[in-house]
Scaffold this motif. Structure first.
Motif, PDB file in Angstrom:
ATOM      1  N   CYS A 326       0.854  -1.192   0.000  1.00 53.86           N
ATOM      2  CA  CYS A 326       0.000   0.000   0.000  1.00 53.86           C
ATOM      3  C   CYS A 326       0.886   1.235   0.000  1.00 53.86           C
ATOM      4  O   CYS A 326       1.478   1.572   1.020  1.00 53.86           O
ATOM      5  N   MET A 327       1.010   1.859  -1.159  1.00 52.70           N
ATOM      6  CA  MET A 327       1.885   3.020  -1.244  1.00 52.70           C
ATOM      7  C   MET A 327       1.145   4.178  -1.902  1.00 52.70           C
ATOM      8  O   MET A 327       1.316   4.450  -3.096  1.00 52.70           O
ATOM      9  N   ASN A 328       0.322   4.845  -1.125  1.00 51.59           N
ATOM     10  CA  ASN A 328      -0.452   5.987  -1.623  1.00 51.59           C
ATOM     11  C   ASN A 328       0.466   7.057  -2.184  1.00 51.59           C
ATOM     12  O   ASN A 328       0.284   7.551  -3.300  1.00 51.59           O
ATOM     13  N   ALA A 368       6.479  -1.934  -5.777  1.00 52.84           N
ATOM     14  CA  ALA A 368       7.731  -1.283  -5.365  1.00 52.84           C
ATOM     15  C   ALA A 368       8.169  -1.753  -3.983  1.00 52.84           C
ATOM     16  O   ALA A 368       7.345  -1.988  -3.109  1.00 52.84           O
ATOM     17  N   ALA A 369       9.497  -1.866  -3.819  1.00 57.51           N
ATOM     18  CA  ALA A 369      10.015  -2.260  -2.511  1.00 57.51           C
ATOM     19  C   ALA A 369       9.975  -1.054  -1.579  1.00 57.51           C
ATOM     20  O   ALA A 369      10.175   0.078  -2.019  1.00 57.51           O
ATOM     21  N   GLY A 370       9.731  -1.297  -0.297  1.00 56.66           N
ATOM     22  CA  GLY A 370       9.634  -0.189   0.660  1.00 56.66           C
ATOM     23  C   GLY A 370      10.986   0.274   1.157  1.00 56.66           C
ATOM     24  O   GLY A 370      11.237   0.344   2.354  1.00 56.66           O
ATOM     25  N   VAL A 371      11.871   0.572   0.225  1.00 57.48           N
ATOM     26  CA  VAL A 371      13.219   1.048   0.585  1.00 57.48           C
ATOM     27  C   VAL A 371      13.442   2.389  -0.103  1.00 57.48           C
ATOM     28  O   VAL A 371      12.710   2.723  -1.032  1.00 57.48           O
ATOM     29  N   GLY A 373      14.044   5.089  -2.588  1.00 51.75           N
ATOM     30  CA  GLY A 373      14.125   5.034  -4.052  1.00 51.75           C
ATOM     31  C   GLY A 373      13.575   3.752  -4.651  1.00 51.75           C
ATOM     32  O   GLY A 373      13.792   3.463  -5.832  1.00 51.75           O
ATOM     33  N   GLY A 374      12.843   2.970  -3.856  1.00 48.17           N
ATOM     34  CA  GLY A 374      12.352   1.671  -4.326  1.00 48.17           C
ATOM     35  C   GLY A 374      11.467   1.753  -5.560  1.00 48.17           C
ATOM     36  O   GLY A 374      11.395   0.800  -6.345  1.00 48.17           O
ATOM     37  N   SER A 375      10.798   2.892  -5.749  1.00 46.43           N
ATOM     38  CA  SER A 375       9.870   2.975  -6.877  1.00 46.43           C
ATOM     39  C   SER A 375      10.535   3.456  -8.172  1.00 46.43           C
ATOM     40  O   SER A 375       9.928   3.360  -9.240  1.00 46.43           O
ATOM     41  N   ILE A 376      11.772   3.952  -8.091  1.00 47.15           N
ATOM     42  CA  ILE A 376      12.370   4.563  -9.289  1.00 47.15           C
ATOM     43  C   ILE A 376      12.497   3.583 -10.475  1.00 47.15           C
ATOM     44  O   ILE A 376      12.090   3.920 -11.585  1.00 47.15           O
ATOM     45  N   SER A 406       8.980  12.518   1.751  1.00 47.72           N
ATOM     46  CA  SER A 406       7.589  12.955   1.875  1.00 47.72           C
ATOM     47  C   SER A 406       6.623  11.856   1.456  1.00 47.72           C
ATOM     48  O   SER A 406       5.622  11.602   2.139  1.00 47.72           O
ATOM     49  N   ARG A 407       6.923  11.174   0.326  1.00 44.31           N
ATOM     50  CA  ARG A 407       5.947  10.162  -0.123  1.00 44.31           C
ATOM     51  C   ARG A 407       5.937   8.962   0.816  1.00 44.31           C
ATOM     52  O   ARG A 407       4.902   8.338   1.038  1.00 44.31           O
ATOM     53  N   THR A 408       7.117   8.633   1.403  1.00 45.19           N
ATOM     54  CA  THR A 408       7.146   7.497   2.330  1.00 45.19           C
ATOM     55  C   THR A 408       6.274   7.794   3.561  1.00 45.19           C
ATOM     56  O   THR A 408       5.581   6.913   4.076  1.00 45.19           O
ATOM     57  N   VAL A 410       3.611   9.560   3.607  1.00 45.19           N
ATOM     58  CA  VAL A 410       2.209   9.358   3.213  1.00 45.19           C
ATOM     59  C   VAL A 410       1.920   7.864   3.037  1.00 45.19           C
ATOM     60  O   VAL A 410       0.830   7.388   3.387  1.00 45.19           O
ATOM     61  N   ASN A 411       2.900   7.115   2.533  1.00 47.20           N
ATOM     62  CA  ASN A 411       2.697   5.660   2.414  1.00 47.20           C
ATOM     63  C   ASN A 411       2.377   5.052   3.781  1.00 47.20           C
ATOM     64  O   ASN A 411       1.449   4.251   3.926  1.00 47.20           O
ATOM     65  N   VAL A 412       3.150   5.450   4.783  1.00 49.88           N
ATOM     66  CA  VAL A 412       2.968   4.878   6.123  1.00 49.88           C
ATOM     67  C   VAL A 412       1.635   5.334   6.729  1.00 49.88           C
ATOM     68  O   VAL A 412       0.922   4.565   7.376  1.00 49.88           O
TER      69      VAL A 412
HETATM   70  N1  ASP Z   1      10.691   4.914  -0.296  1.00 51.74           N
HETATM   71  C1  ASP Z   1       9.338   4.487  -0.559  1.00 51.74           C
HETATM   72  C2  ASP Z   1       8.860   3.633   0.597  1.00 51.74           C
HETATM   73  O1  ASP Z   1       9.637   2.972   1.233  1.00 51.74           O
HETATM   74  C3  ASP Z   1       9.195   3.749  -1.855  1.00 51.74           C
HETATM   75  C4  ASP Z   1       9.419   4.695  -2.997  1.00 51.74           C
HETATM   76  O2  ASP Z   1       8.448   5.374  -3.388  1.00 51.74           O
HETATM   77  O3  ASP Z   1      10.527   4.782  -3.535  1.00 51.74           O
HETATM   78  O4  ASP Z   1       7.686   3.606   0.890  1.00 51.74           O
END
Ligand code: ASP
Length: 460
Positions: A326-328, A368-371, A373-376, A406-408, A410-412
């Protein structure tokens, strides 16, 4: 009595300390960046020998427990839910929420970028300069994209061939699938046979939770170091040409939290968004400073159970899934970035193609991995799909770290809202079960009671 993530044991509350660390790190970092510059010897020295190691140790304290935590929480969560139909219902509800909230975020991003059109405000010369400056970094990301296997194999690969290898590679989807199957099988053997394994898993979870507590005590310093590292080296000069793009991403992320998620929390979950965000702020700050949903999972689980009072069988099941699926924020960012780069390169996309961008943003955000830059790499695959030069990613790489933070966050926030939504609709939790401030301010007691409530304690 277990200690919620609120109190550091003496004096100031832990989350206040963590927030303070964030502010101190940012102010110091920006100050040295603006006065000495990011490449100054002293700044490089501090980053190499002080801030870098401190930040890394904090990150590693969190990462080292992710695998045992995911395994124990999911297996116990599934076993705690009892019957497999209920597991299917809770899982289906969680995945439905993940997809719907992520699609909402991506759509918001697409609307924002189409209205503001930041790509048209960047001239060719600047775009070219940025491309050259970050060409090296971009080509390694494009290479990573080429080896990203996204599609039907993503599903097949979830069924890990070797859970130990998945653990070594931090392949969370593989570990999640294994843990789900393991937990389900536990419910299918006799209670007598299952008992030792359940106690073992509970003990494992308790130990891991103790490590989370230790890591969180270190968090104020870790957060200061991580934020200092980013801000002291950040290319603030890049904010000028990319200012409009950065503003659109951050503005849309804020709207998603303040409007979309808040409305969901208020009307579908029945909780005050303000109270909810206050209770989860330790997780939000951890997400912001680590840029990693996976590294934030231990803190997120802790705040969900202790500060929100969500039953472990739901939180332990939904949050690990959410941290990788879940990565909003990521979907919103991907949608904006694809259209932004299309605008820069003069590639016109019609409404139908925009819908495809939205769908791809949602699917790749799930993958995408939750690390950091995982989505790049996945973003690069969307660019290629629409005939936008993959190397164009170089244009945004200089500001990506700040956007990633910032996006992470929001993901959390999305993961925690999903957990509250599922707990509420399963009727095992409601806003009245959120501990009051006084309950949360229980002073630290070094007792031998192991920690979190057990799955079996969840209200039925
Ligand atoms: N860093 C983000 C995360 O861990 C993933 C990403 O958008 O690169 O949620």
């Amino acid at each position: 009595m277990a200690e919620p993530i609120a109190h550091s044991g003496k004096g100031m509350k832990l989350h206040t300390k963590i927030l303070l660390g964030l502010v101190v790190g940012a102010v110091l970092g920006i100050a040295v960046n603006q006065t000495l510059g990011g490449d100054h010897e002293a700044v490089v020295f501090v980053n190499k020998y002080i801030a870098g190691p401190v930040g890394q140790i904090f990150l590693r304290l969190l990462f080292m427990i992710v695998i045992p935590l995911v395994f124990a929480s999911i297996a116990l969560g599934v076993a705690g839910l009892g019957d497999l139909r209920r597991v299917g219902r809770v899982g289906g509800k969680a995945i439905g929420y993940f997809l719907a909230s992520t699609a909402l975020a991506a759509t918001l991003g697409l609307i924002a970028v189409s209205v503001v059109r930041p790509g048209e405000q960047i001239d060719r010369v600047t775009a070219e300069q940025l491309r050259t400056e970050f060409a090296g970094d971009a080509s390694s990301r494009v290479e990573a994209a080429a080896s990203t296997d996204f599609g039907v194999n993503t599903i097949v690969n979830m069924f890990t061939r070797n859970p130990v290898k998945s653990a070594v590679d931090l392949d969370l989807l593989g570990i999640i699938t294994f843990s789900l199957i393991f937990g389900a099988a536990l419910t299918l053997i006799t209670a007598e046979r299952a008992k030792p394994m359940l106690s073992w898993l509970e003990a494992l979870q308790d130990v891991v939770i103790k490590i989370v507590e230790m890591a969180m005590r270190f968090a104020p310093y870790g957060v200061t170091a991580l934020i200092f590292g980013v801000t002291s080296r950040f290319g603030f000069h890049l904010l000028k040409p990319l200012g409009a793009y950065v503003m659109v991403v951050i503005g849309a992320l804020l709207i998603h939290v303040l409007v979309n998620l808040s409305l969901i929390l208020r009307f579908l979950v029945g909780v005050s968004p303000f109270l909810f965000y206050r209770r989860i702020r330790a997780a939000l700050v951890t997400a912001f400073s680590t840029s990693s949903s996976s590294a934030t999972l231990p803190t997120a689980l802790s705040v969900a159970e202790r500060n929100l009072g969500i039953p472990p069988s739901i939180a332990g099941f939904v949050l690990p899934l959410g941290s990788t699926m879940c990565m909003n924020g990521t979907a919103l960012f991907e949608g904006i970035t694809v259209i932004f780069l299309a605008q820069v390169f003069g590639v016109a996309l019609n409404l139908g193609q925009m819908v495809v961008v939205m769908v791809m943003a949602v699917l790749t955000a799930v993958g995408a991995a939750g690390v950091p830059g995982g989505s790049i790499p996945l973003l690069v695959t969307i660019l290629v799909m629409f005939g936008i030069p993959a190397e164009g990613i170089a244009i945004i790489l200089g500001v990506d770290r700040i956007l990633d933070m910032s996006r992470t966050t929001v993901n959390v926030c999305g993961d925690l809202s999903a957990t509250a939504f599922v707990a509420r609709t399963e009727r095992v939790w409601n806003a009245s079960m959120i501990p009051s401030n006084e309950e949360m301010a229980v002073p630290h007691v070094l007792d031998d009671s192991p920690g979190w409530p057990k799955a079996a304690d969840a209200p039925k």
